[in-house]
Design a protein around this motif. Structure first.
Motif, PDB file in Angstrom:
ATOM      1  N   THR A  38       0.847  -1.188   0.000  1.00 42.94           N
ATOM      2  CA  THR A  38       0.000   0.000   0.000  1.00 42.94           C
ATOM      3  C   THR A  38       0.882   1.238   0.000  1.00 42.94           C
ATOM      4  O   THR A  38       1.485   1.588   1.022  1.00 42.94           O
ATOM      5  CB  THR A  38      -0.919   0.019   1.238  1.00 42.94           C
ATOM      6  N   LEU A  39       0.976   1.915  -1.123  1.00 37.65           N
ATOM      7  CA  LEU A  39       1.889   3.036  -1.266  1.00 37.65           C
ATOM      8  C   LEU A  39       1.513   4.208  -0.367  1.00 37.65           C
ATOM      9  O   LEU A  39       2.379   4.839   0.232  1.00 37.65           O
ATOM     10  CB  LEU A  39       1.922   3.484  -2.734  1.00 37.65           C
ATOM     11  N   SER A  40       0.220   4.524  -0.257  1.00 37.41           N
ATOM     12  CA  SER A  40      -0.187   5.667   0.553  1.00 37.41           C
ATOM     13  C   SER A  40       0.143   5.447   2.025  1.00 37.41           C
ATOM     14  O   SER A  40       0.589   6.369   2.717  1.00 37.41           O
ATOM     15  CB  SER A  40      -1.685   5.946   0.375  1.00 37.41           C
ATOM     16  N   LEU A  41      -0.060   4.234   2.535  1.00 37.66           N
ATOM     17  CA  LEU A  41       0.258   3.941   3.936  1.00 37.66           C
ATOM     18  C   LEU A  41       1.769   3.974   4.161  1.00 37.66           C
ATOM     19  O   LEU A  41       2.242   4.485   5.183  1.00 37.66           O
ATOM     20  CB  LEU A  41      -0.323   2.582   4.329  1.00 37.66           C
ATOM     21  N   PHE A  42       2.519   3.447   3.196  1.00 38.38           N
ATOM     22  CA  PHE A  42       3.982   3.478   3.298  1.00 38.38           C
ATOM     23  C   PHE A  42       4.491   4.928   3.336  1.00 38.38           C
ATOM     24  O   PHE A  42       5.318   5.288   4.177  1.00 38.38           O
ATOM     25  CB  PHE A  42       4.581   2.733   2.108  1.00 38.38           C
TER      26      PHE A  42
ATOM     27  N   LEU B  74       7.878   9.652  -3.580  1.00 45.37           N
ATOM     28  CA  LEU B  74       6.481   9.256  -3.700  1.00 45.37           C
ATOM     29  C   LEU B  74       5.932   9.545  -5.094  1.00 45.37           C
ATOM     30  O   LEU B  74       5.148   8.756  -5.634  1.00 45.37           O
ATOM     31  CB  LEU B  74       5.638   9.983  -2.640  1.00 45.37           C
ATOM     32  N   VAL B  75       6.306  10.669  -5.671  1.00 44.37           N
ATOM     33  CA  VAL B  75       5.821  11.010  -7.015  1.00 44.37           C
ATOM     34  C   VAL B  75       6.313   9.978  -8.035  1.00 44.37           C
ATOM     35  O   VAL B  75       5.534   9.488  -8.867  1.00 44.37           O
ATOM     36  CB  VAL B  75       6.285  12.428  -7.414  1.00 44.37           C
ATOM     37  N   VAL B  76       7.603   9.642  -7.965  1.00 41.02           N
ATOM     38  CA  VAL B  76       8.157   8.659  -8.907  1.00 41.02           C
ATOM     39  C   VAL B  76       7.486   7.303  -8.719  1.00 41.02           C
ATOM     40  O   VAL B  76       7.054   6.653  -9.688  1.00 41.02           O
ATOM     41  CB  VAL B  76       9.682   8.535  -8.724  1.00 41.02           C
ATOM     42  N   THR B  77       7.375   6.864  -7.463  1.00 39.83           N
ATOM     43  CA  THR B  77       6.790   5.547  -7.188  1.00 39.83           C
ATOM     44  C   THR B  77       5.320   5.497  -7.584  1.00 39.83           C
ATOM     45  O   THR B  77       4.849   4.495  -8.149  1.00 39.83           O
ATOM     46  CB  THR B  77       6.946   5.200  -5.695  1.00 39.83           C
ATOM     47  N   ALA B  78       4.590   6.571  -7.292  1.00 36.37           N
ATOM     48  CA  ALA B  78       3.172   6.604  -7.660  1.00 36.37           C
ATOM     49  C   ALA B  78       3.011   6.570  -9.173  1.00 36.37           C
ATOM     50  O   ALA B  78       2.122   5.875  -9.695  1.00 36.37           O
ATOM     51  CB  ALA B  78       2.515   7.860  -7.087  1.00 36.37           C
TER      52      ALA B  78
ATOM     53  N   LEU C 236       5.030   5.184 -11.362  1.00 39.35           N
ATOM     54  CA  LEU C 236       5.306   3.820 -11.813  1.00 39.35           C
ATOM     55  C   LEU C 236       4.150   2.874 -11.472  1.00 39.35           C
ATOM     56  O   LEU C 236       3.803   1.990 -12.273  1.00 39.35           O
ATOM     57  CB  LEU C 236       6.597   3.308 -11.169  1.00 39.35           C
ATOM     58  N   SER C 237       3.533   3.084 -10.305  1.00 38.16           N
ATOM     59  CA  SER C 237       2.413   2.230  -9.899  1.00 38.16           C
ATOM     60  C   SER C 237       1.209   2.428 -10.801  1.00 38.16           C
ATOM     61  O   SER C 237       0.537   1.460 -11.197  1.00 38.16           O
ATOM     62  CB  SER C 237       2.035   2.520  -8.436  1.00 38.16           C
ATOM     63  N   ILE C 238       0.931   3.684 -11.150  1.00 41.47           N
ATOM     64  CA  ILE C 238      -0.199   3.965 -12.043  1.00 41.47           C
ATOM     65  C   ILE C 238       0.076   3.374 -13.426  1.00 41.47           C
ATOM     66  O   ILE C 238      -0.797   2.763 -14.050  1.00 41.47           O
ATOM     67  CB  ILE C 238      -0.447   5.486 -12.129  1.00 41.47           C
ATOM     68  N   TYR C 239       1.308   3.523 -13.903  1.00 42.97           N
ATOM     69  CA  TYR C 239       1.671   3.014 -15.232  1.00 42.97           C
ATOM     70  C   TYR C 239       1.542   1.493 -15.306  1.00 42.97           C
ATOM     71  O   TYR C 239       1.073   0.935 -16.305  1.00 42.97           O
ATOM     72  CB  TYR C 239       3.097   3.450 -15.567  1.00 42.97           C
ATOM     73  N   SER C 240       1.951   0.827 -14.217  1.00 37.81           N
ATOM     74  CA  SER C 240       1.946  -0.639 -14.226  1.00 37.81           C
ATOM     75  C   SER C 240       0.604  -1.224 -13.790  1.00 37.81           C
ATOM     76  O   SER C 240       0.401  -2.442 -13.870  1.00 37.81           O
ATOM     77  CB  SER C 240       3.050  -1.171 -13.299  1.00 37.81           C
ATOM     78  N   GLY C 241      -0.302  -0.368 -13.300  1.00 35.48           N
ATOM     79  CA  GLY C 241      -1.596  -0.855 -12.833  1.00 35.48           C
ATOM     80  C   GLY C 241      -1.513  -1.628 -11.528  1.00 35.48           C
ATOM     81  O   GLY C 241      -2.337  -2.505 -11.256  1.00 35.48           O
ATOM     82  N   HIS C 242      -0.521  -1.290 -10.699  1.00 40.11           N
ATOM     83  CA  HIS C 242      -0.321  -2.004  -9.437  1.00 40.11           C
ATOM     84  C   HIS C 242      -1.534  -1.847  -8.513  1.00 40.11           C
ATOM     85  O   HIS C 242      -2.108  -0.773  -8.406  1.00 40.11           O
ATOM     86  CB  HIS C 242       0.924  -1.469  -8.726  1.00 40.11           C
ATOM     87  N   ARG C 243      -1.897  -2.915  -7.855  1.00 37.60           N
ATOM     88  CA  ARG C 243      -3.001  -2.904  -6.897  1.00 37.60           C
ATOM     89  C   ARG C 243      -2.478  -3.334  -5.527  1.00 37.60           C
ATOM     90  O   ARG C 243      -1.779  -4.344  -5.418  1.00 37.60           O
ATOM     91  CB  ARG C 243      -4.115  -3.871  -7.318  1.00 37.60           C
ATOM     92  N   PRO C 244      -2.809  -2.610  -4.467  1.00 34.81           N
ATOM     93  CA  PRO C 244      -2.420  -3.058  -3.124  1.00 34.81           C
ATOM     94  C   PRO C 244      -3.164  -4.320  -2.725  1.00 34.81           C
ATOM     95  O   PRO C 244      -4.267  -4.576  -3.224  1.00 34.81           O
ATOM     96  CB  PRO C 244      -2.802  -1.867  -2.235  1.00 34.81           C
ATOM     97  N   GLU C 245      -2.569  -5.094  -1.847  1.00 38.74           N
ATOM     98  CA  GLU C 245      -3.242  -6.292  -1.341  1.00 38.74           C
ATOM     99  C   GLU C 245      -4.525  -5.918  -0.612  1.00 38.74           C
ATOM    100  O   GLU C 245      -5.574  -6.546  -0.774  1.00 38.74           O
ATOM    101  CB  GLU C 245      -2.304  -7.052  -0.394  1.00 38.74           C
ATOM    102  N   SER C 246      -4.429  -4.871   0.213  1.00 41.81           N
ATOM    103  CA  SER C 246      -5.572  -4.392   0.992  1.00 41.81           C
ATOM    104  C   SER C 246      -5.231  -3.011   1.527  1.00 41.81           C
ATOM    105  O   SER C 246      -4.053  -2.683   1.686  1.00 41.81           O
ATOM    106  CB  SER C 246      -5.859  -5.349   2.163  1.00 41.81           C
TER     107      SER C 246
ATOM    108  N   SER D 166      -2.438   5.169  -5.306  1.00 41.79           N
ATOM    109  CA  SER D 166      -1.371   6.026  -5.838  1.00 41.79           C
ATOM    110  C   SER D 166      -1.758   7.502  -5.745  1.00 41.79           C
ATOM    111  O   SER D 166      -0.915   8.361  -5.467  1.00 41.79           O
ATOM    112  CB  SER D 166      -1.071   5.652  -7.295  1.00 41.79           C
ATOM    113  N   LEU D 167      -3.032   7.786  -5.987  1.00 42.62           N
ATOM    114  CA  LEU D 167      -3.493   9.174  -5.869  1.00 42.62           C
ATOM    115  C   LEU D 167      -3.321   9.674  -4.440  1.00 42.62           C
ATOM    116  O   LEU D 167      -2.920  10.823  -4.205  1.00 42.62           O
ATOM    117  CB  LEU D 167      -4.966   9.264  -6.288  1.00 42.62           C
ATOM    118  N   GLY D 168      -3.614   8.809  -3.466  1.00 40.73           N
ATOM    119  CA  GLY D 168      -3.403   9.185  -2.068  1.00 40.73           C
ATOM    120  C   GLY D 168      -1.947   9.488  -1.777  1.00 40.73           C
ATOM    121  O   GLY D 168      -1.630  10.446  -1.064  1.00 40.73           O
ATOM    122  N   SER D 169      -1.047   8.682  -2.336  1.00 38.43           N
ATOM    123  CA  SER D 169       0.375   8.931  -2.111  1.00 38.43           C
ATOM    124  C   SER D 169       0.826  10.230  -2.780  1.00 38.43           C
ATOM    125  O   SER D 169       1.689  10.939  -2.255  1.00 38.43           O
ATOM    126  CB  SER D 169       1.213   7.755  -2.620  1.00 38.43           C
TER     127      SER D 169
END
Length: 219
Positions: free
Chosen positions: A42-46, A99-103, A105-115, A183-186
């Motif tokens: 979970t990127l936003s929590l991290f 956070l901007v770079v990671t977010a 990349l997450s949006i580009y790859s379609g990453h989904r958090p576990e929960s 990712s938007l939260g992050s």
């Protein structure tokens, strides 16, 4: 200058205790948030957890200031506090960039958090705790007529806003399953981190009203 009264020593002890509680809480919150954020991807929590660790540096500066004023010093920042604020500002900028770079990349790859359930839980605890800190810091700051303690209460309001962002992102994902909400939260946390970084440098340079949420004396 802060007001002096027979109750001032007791109030400064309370202010120092509140600053110490803030430091300890942010360390615990940061460790829990980073650990759960990694476990659940979970990127936003991290990012929220890393932000908490950065807040610790600023909190140490506030605690140092209160202790110094208790010994008869002024609220003008000394070299230690200015250095802590500049380190805080730089760390916030680095956090925001990461956070901007990671977010992205997450949006580009379609990453989904576990929960994001833990994000909801952490944010609710944080909102409740920050509300209590704001209440007590504002009361102490008013009683002492201390701009620095009132500004610290205002900074706690910025932390409460970060918690609200985490809650919105986490609850939004759980309700909708839309992957990019995390990712938007992050990204929102990154934006707030930039503001906090700018204001940390402003405080180091002597700005009178340092926090993003303003220096309102309201509770």
């Amino acid at each position: 200058m802060p007001a002096t009264s027979p109750h001032s020593p007791e109030l400064y002890r309370k202010a120092a205790l509140l600053a110490l509680i803030t430091i300890i809480y942010n360390i615990a919150e940061g460790a829990v948030s980073v650990g759960l954020g990694v476990a659940d991807e979970t990127l936003s929590l991290f990012g929220f957890g890393l932000d908490s660790f950065v807040e610790v540096i600023s909190g140490v500066g506030i605690w140092h200031m209160v202790q110094r004023v208790r010994r008869g010093g002024t609220e003008d920042r000394d070299a230690f506090e200015r250095r802590a604020l500049r380190i805080t500002g730089g760390a916030f900028y680095l956090l925001a960039a990461g956070l901007v770079v990671t977010a992205g990349l997450s949006i580009y790859s379609g990453h989904r958090p576990e929960s994001t359930v833990w994000g909801i839980a952490v944010s609710l605890v944080s909102i409740s705790f920050m509300w209590l800190l704001i209440h007590h810091k504002t009361n102490v700051g008013r009683a002492l007529n201390s701009p620095a303690i009132l500004a610290d209460a205002a900074c706690s309001r910025a932390c409460l806003l970060l918690s609200a962002v985490l809650l919105a992102a986490s609850a939004g994902y759980e309700l909708t399953g839309i992957a990019w909400l995390d990712s938007l939260g992050s990204l929102a946390i990154a934006w707030l981190s930039v503001r906090e970084g700018r204001e940390a440098f402003g405080k180091a340079d002597g700005m009178a009203c340092p926090c993003s949420c303003g220096c309102s004396n309201g509770g």
